[in-house]
Structure formats: structure tokens, C-alpha cells
Design a protein around this motif. Sequence first.
Motif, mmCIF file in Angstrom:
data_model
loop_
_atom_site.group_PDB
_atom_site.id
_atom_site.type_symbol
_atom_site.label_atom_id
_atom_site.label_comp_id
_atom_site.label_asym_id
_atom_site.label_seq_id
_atom_site.Cartn_x
_atom_site.Cartn_y
_atom_site.Cartn_z
ATOM 1 N N VAL A 1 15.705 -44.762 12.010
ATOM 2 C CA VAL A 1 14.887 -44.900 13.163
ATOM 3 C C VAL A 1 14.147 -43.702 13.642
ATOM 4 O O VAL A 1 13.104 -43.736 13.987
ATOM 5 C CB VAL A 1 15.638 -45.561 14.269
ATOM 6 N N THR B 1 11.607 -51.570 18.074
ATOM 7 C CA THR B 1 12.728 -51.683 17.260
ATOM 8 C C THR B 1 13.691 -52.849 17.530
ATOM 9 O O THR B 1 13.938 -53.156 18.775
ATOM 10 C CB THR B 1 13.448 -50.286 17.152
ATOM 11 N N THR C 1 17.288 -54.934 16.375
ATOM 12 C CA THR C 1 18.691 -55.091 15.538
ATOM 13 C C THR C 1 19.162 -56.595 15.415
ATOM 14 O O THR C 1 19.777 -56.879 16.332
ATOM 15 C CB THR C 1 19.384 -54.120 16.325
ATOM 16 N N VAL D 1 18.160 -52.996 10.598
ATOM 17 C CA VAL D 1 17.230 -52.706 11.800
ATOM 18 C C VAL D 1 15.701 -52.959 11.295
ATOM 19 O O VAL D 1 15.410 -52.699 10.094
ATOM 20 C CB VAL D 1 17.224 -50.960 12.156
#
Lengths: 555, 166
Positions: free
Chosen positions: A10, A20, A22, A28
Motif C-alpha cells: 500500500v 484502497t 480490504t 488489499v
Amino acid sequence: MTEQALKEAVEILQPWTQETRTPEDGRVDVIVEVKDLLAAVAALHERPWGQLTAITGLDSPESGQIEVIYHFRHRAAVVGLRVRTPRDAASVPTICTIIPSASFFEAELREMLGVDVVGTPHPGKLFIPDDWPEGVYPLRKDFSQQSLLSGAGKPPAATTPDRKPRSFIIPIGPQHPALKEPGHFEFTVDGEIVTNAWARLGYAHRGIEKAMEERTWIQNLYLAERICGICSHVHAMTYCQGVEKLAGVEVPPRARAIRVLMAELERIHSHMLWVGVCAHEAGFETLFMYSWRDRETVMDLLERLSGNRVNYSANVLGGVKFDVNEEQAEAIRKGLDFLEQRLHHYLDVVMKDESFLGRTKGIGALTQAQADRLGTVGPTARASGVSRDMRLDSPYAAYPDLSIKIVVEKTGDLLARFMTRIKELFESVRVIREILDKMPPGDLSVRVRTKIPEGETVSCAEAPRGELFYFIKSCGGDKPDRIKVRTPTLSNWGAVLSTVVGGQLADVPMILAGVDPCFSCNDRMVRIRTGDSEQRDWSWEELRRYGIEYYRWKS
Amino acid sequence: MKSPVSSALNRLVGWARRKSPWAVHFNSGSCNGCDIEILATLPPRHDVERLGIKLQGSPRHADVLIATGPVTRQARDRLRRIYEQMPEPKYVVAIGSCAISGGVFDGCYNCLGGIDKVIPVDAYIPGCPPRPQAIIDGLVKLLQGKKEAPCPPGNEGTAVQEEATA
């Protein structure tokens, strides 16, 4: 450790990140813009952070966009680099300039989803048949077989390449005595030395990924099993594990142990099959006959457990179908004792037989750096010193409770590939004994609803040939929205076609067989060139015309 | 016109063909399962060579085409060409569920759904995949049905037909 790796990724991708997410543990997703894609891929590659595992394309007619996911893996950590491109003018830049082995994955984007890959080094048909109509993309949601029928009469116009014959080309396949699967190869030779290699696969492309979208979660189990008749169990197991993750069910420990038991028995049968086939390519028929005779021991065990020799159908969503009783366990132990004794003999033959060593030692060597760069997986990578094994990197099923020792060789030649596989067999024998001794009690399966909750997941397993990768997306219905399968053979092609160049023509069959290629797994059409930069992608008609011109030119 | 010599010769050729068929194998896009089971008929457990059956590399030397798979679009022309390269008389055996009807791949966009969609088939051996014993049994049944040596098409005028002896 996985968390740390993800954090690092990241951070690397920070300059280009738009968002981003998860989605699940160990994963990710980073969303970037198409214009930043190359920079982001280059940053991951230069660090280096993991390797490119697969590229998935997702069509979404509602939003009018196609989403492309570049999956990178570092041990158990998986990063998905996602870009979106408009559906009617879909286009992404090629990442082959950074990662050459990506061309196989990009081919699927171009042909199955109609995404223009700008600057690809291998344009032209790779997956789909020669007479496929233009503008028809099977993995788009609006594809129907009707469009195929109406357009099938109009194959795209062939262009004859302007090319004077300069070199001697030996064509092999798709029907050939050496390999029992269809694949077409052309080797350009200078005397006995191979100067260029070219492959055209896809004879076994059946369109399974599309068929999976049209069938229910349960029906797909049987389809997944028949992607490959050699590693059928591991396909079904990987599929089940993914679906179970989406459904949020926990498989009982006994079922997980039986899954691993079957997977290891399958690895034994697959590796013994390979030892035989590869010996057959070397002309060592005796070893072929011996290893296949002894392989029948495993086939008998598999049949005894499941009732079938090849497609065992051990998995159901939520567990396994059959139990292993004490009598069967005893039969397995006996079979393994016999096999172990025979394996010592094979290892002895492979390491000591002078004439066989002449065919394997130093042949088709792949250095560790090459193996890493070409993205090889499984025993092929491990024979070159790359320690990559999903059973250890990201333990699944019952593997977290088992002690697996990874087998790594250094030299990367055919001898090392033989040694890696035979030593892995000893390891499998040991693991199976361990499972039988520690078989947990309990249920065989839990109930899984026919509708799977919405979500996306990545499921991986170590197939006999290397890492098997499934990307599964559900929209909450009784059918999947998209299933992407990346099989180990696809990752290993680069290794074959770069190691044959410069070697003797007589070694080609062994090097080909050396990675244990599986065309049905491969399931797609690939065209690869190494050695020179000439463009070659010919239809049958062009080839015919070329033949006529060639003989005119000769006379 | 029947001549005793050609009649005897024909019977001899027919006998030889039945006793020692050479087979060529082609995978038209199968999952491998059937192909591995075909190969499994070779090693010592089953050892088809002791029965006179030989797996042959070239279609030009073969009597029997053992074909597997649901026939993908890309493999269709190759299958046809291999069949055409085989000398007469020739027999085709379709092995496995998908070679018979497309099996689990029925309805896939790249599959034609069976060997007999492309070339004529003489024997079908079902199973997913059939066991090696079933494959051998199927071949034997096929050959038992061929008591005489058929003549190439176009030569029927001179053909010597003999009665089935069993």
C-alpha cells in the motif's frame, strides 16, 4: 507477516492510489487510474514486491465499464491493482515492457473481453480459433452463442505476411506421438540447434470460464473437476475453498484432512505419471513402464476411496463426500510402503544411469533469476532454487497442522526437475502417513446454501504443477458472476520456450515435457516467440499460400 | 466377380487386421482423463501390446482412430485431416462422455459436442473416463464386429463379400 507485506504494498502504491479496499484477510485492492497503471506496476516490480499471478477482467454492462485486476502475490499477501476502462472503448497499456510473462494474461483480456492492450508484443489471435468472427467477445456479459453462429461464416480477412523463407522450421503437433495432448509447436533450426520456438495452443480451449457463469454453484463443481483429468481434485478443492470462503462456512477438520489426503495421493499419481512420460521422451521406455506400473498402486487406492480412478469427485461445497475408514487407511499405508521402496529405485536410476544423465544433466537449465523473472511456479520453479509453494506460503485446508518440507534444487536443469519431483514424492508419502495417523474425528460436511452471498475472493492451492489460482465473484445469486482460473502451466510456458532456444533439437521433447505441461488446464491459446523479433501469426489459409509460394520460390 | 484367390487373400487381410490393429490417438480438447486412461492400457498392468494392439504415432499407419474430447473449434479441422490421412479401411472409436455427446462441456461456445459431429464413429466407449479395461473391451467388440476386410469406397464393384464366420 502478511499484514506487513500488504502495508508495504500500500505504501509503494501510495502516489497513484485513488482508493484502497480490504475485501478479506490477506488481500488489499488498490484502485488506480489507467494512466498510472504502468507506473504502479513498475513500482511493485522494482521493489520487488511479489510477482504477477494473474490478470482478471470483469465486464459490467450496468456501469458501462470493464474492470481489469492485476493480481500480485507475495507469499500469502495478494494485492489487486484495479483499473476501470469504458466498455465501448476499452483499452489498457501493456505491462509486458515491465513483466514479459504478462503477455499470456493480456491475451485473454484482448480476446475474451475485447480490451485493447496498447503496445502488446504479441497481437493477433491467441485464445480463440482461427475462424472466430471479429468483434465477438465470449466473456462479455452480452455474449450469446447466436452472435457466434451469425458471424461464424465471416472469418476475418487474412493478410499474407511478406516473408521470404530463410530458415528451416520443424512443425510438431497438434497430433503427435510424444505428448498425448494437442498443442502445436514450430521450431526453427539451424542444423541441430534450435534458434527459435513458437507455440500455438488452444486446441483444448473449451470455454469453461463462460460455462461456469451459466451454471449453478453446485454444477460448477463438476465442471471445475473436469478442467483437467490429472489434477482434477485440486481444481475442485480450490473452487470449493473459494466458494466456502464467500459463503462464510467453516469446513469440518476431518473433511479438510480428507481433502489433503486426496490432494497428496493425486500429487503422487501426477508426479509418477510425469516421471514416466519424461522418461518416454528420452527413449527410456523401461522407466516409463515401471513408473506407470507402480502408479497403478495409487490409482487403486484412489479408486478404493472414491470409486473412480480419475475424477474422484471427493469435494462437495462444505466438505467431502466420503470417509476414510481404518481398513482403507491400512490399504493406503501398505501401498505407500511399496511405493516408497520403488521411489528409492527411481531416484537411484535418475541419479546414476549414465545414458540417462546424458539426456538430463545440464539440459534446459533455468537459472534462479530467470525462473523468478519468468514467473514460473511449482516444481519447475523449485528445481531452479525458487522456494515457492502454496502449501507453505499460504497454508490451506489441513496444511497448517502438517509439517511440509519444501524440496528445492539449485541447478534448474532436467535432472534437477526429476530430483525435485521424486523427492517431493517422498514428502507426499510422509505427509499422507501423518494425516492418516492424526485423522481428526467429526463430520464430513456442513450445509452450504445454494445462493452464495455477494463478494469476491481469491482461492489458491498448490497443484502438482504449481500454484493454481481461482478468482471467484458472486452477485448473491445461485450462479457465479465470474470465475477466473489461472493454471500453473500457463505460468510455465515462458520457461519452456526460452530454454529450448540454443539447445539441441533432440532435447526439445524432454524440455517440453520437463515442466509437466497440461494443455487442458492451460485451456487457452498462446503464441510465443523468442529468438527473433519477426511477427508470426498465420491463419491456415496464409500458411497454405505460403507453402505454394515457398515451392515456387525454390524452383 | 469373385475369384478364389482374392477371396482367400481378403480373408487373410481381414484376419490380420482384426488380430493386430494399429491405433492412433487424438485429443480433440478433452480434459486429459481419457487420454491418461488410454495410456494406462500400455504399461504392464493391462499391456495391450500383448493383444496385438499398438499405439501408433502416424495416422497414415493406423487402422483405428481413438478420439477423445468434445471437439473444440480449433481442433475440428485437425481431427478431420487426421481421419482423412488414415488409409481405408478405418475405424473410429469415441472415448469418454464428452467424445460421445459433449458431456459436461455440452453447450460451451467452443465445443461442437462430440466426435460424430465431425467424422463417422464406429464405436462409443462411455465413461468419465472409461477404465482401461472398458477401453480394451470396446476395441475388442469393435473388431469382433468387423469379420471381413471392407473395401475402399469406389471399389465396391470388385469387392469380395464374405459371410460372417461367427
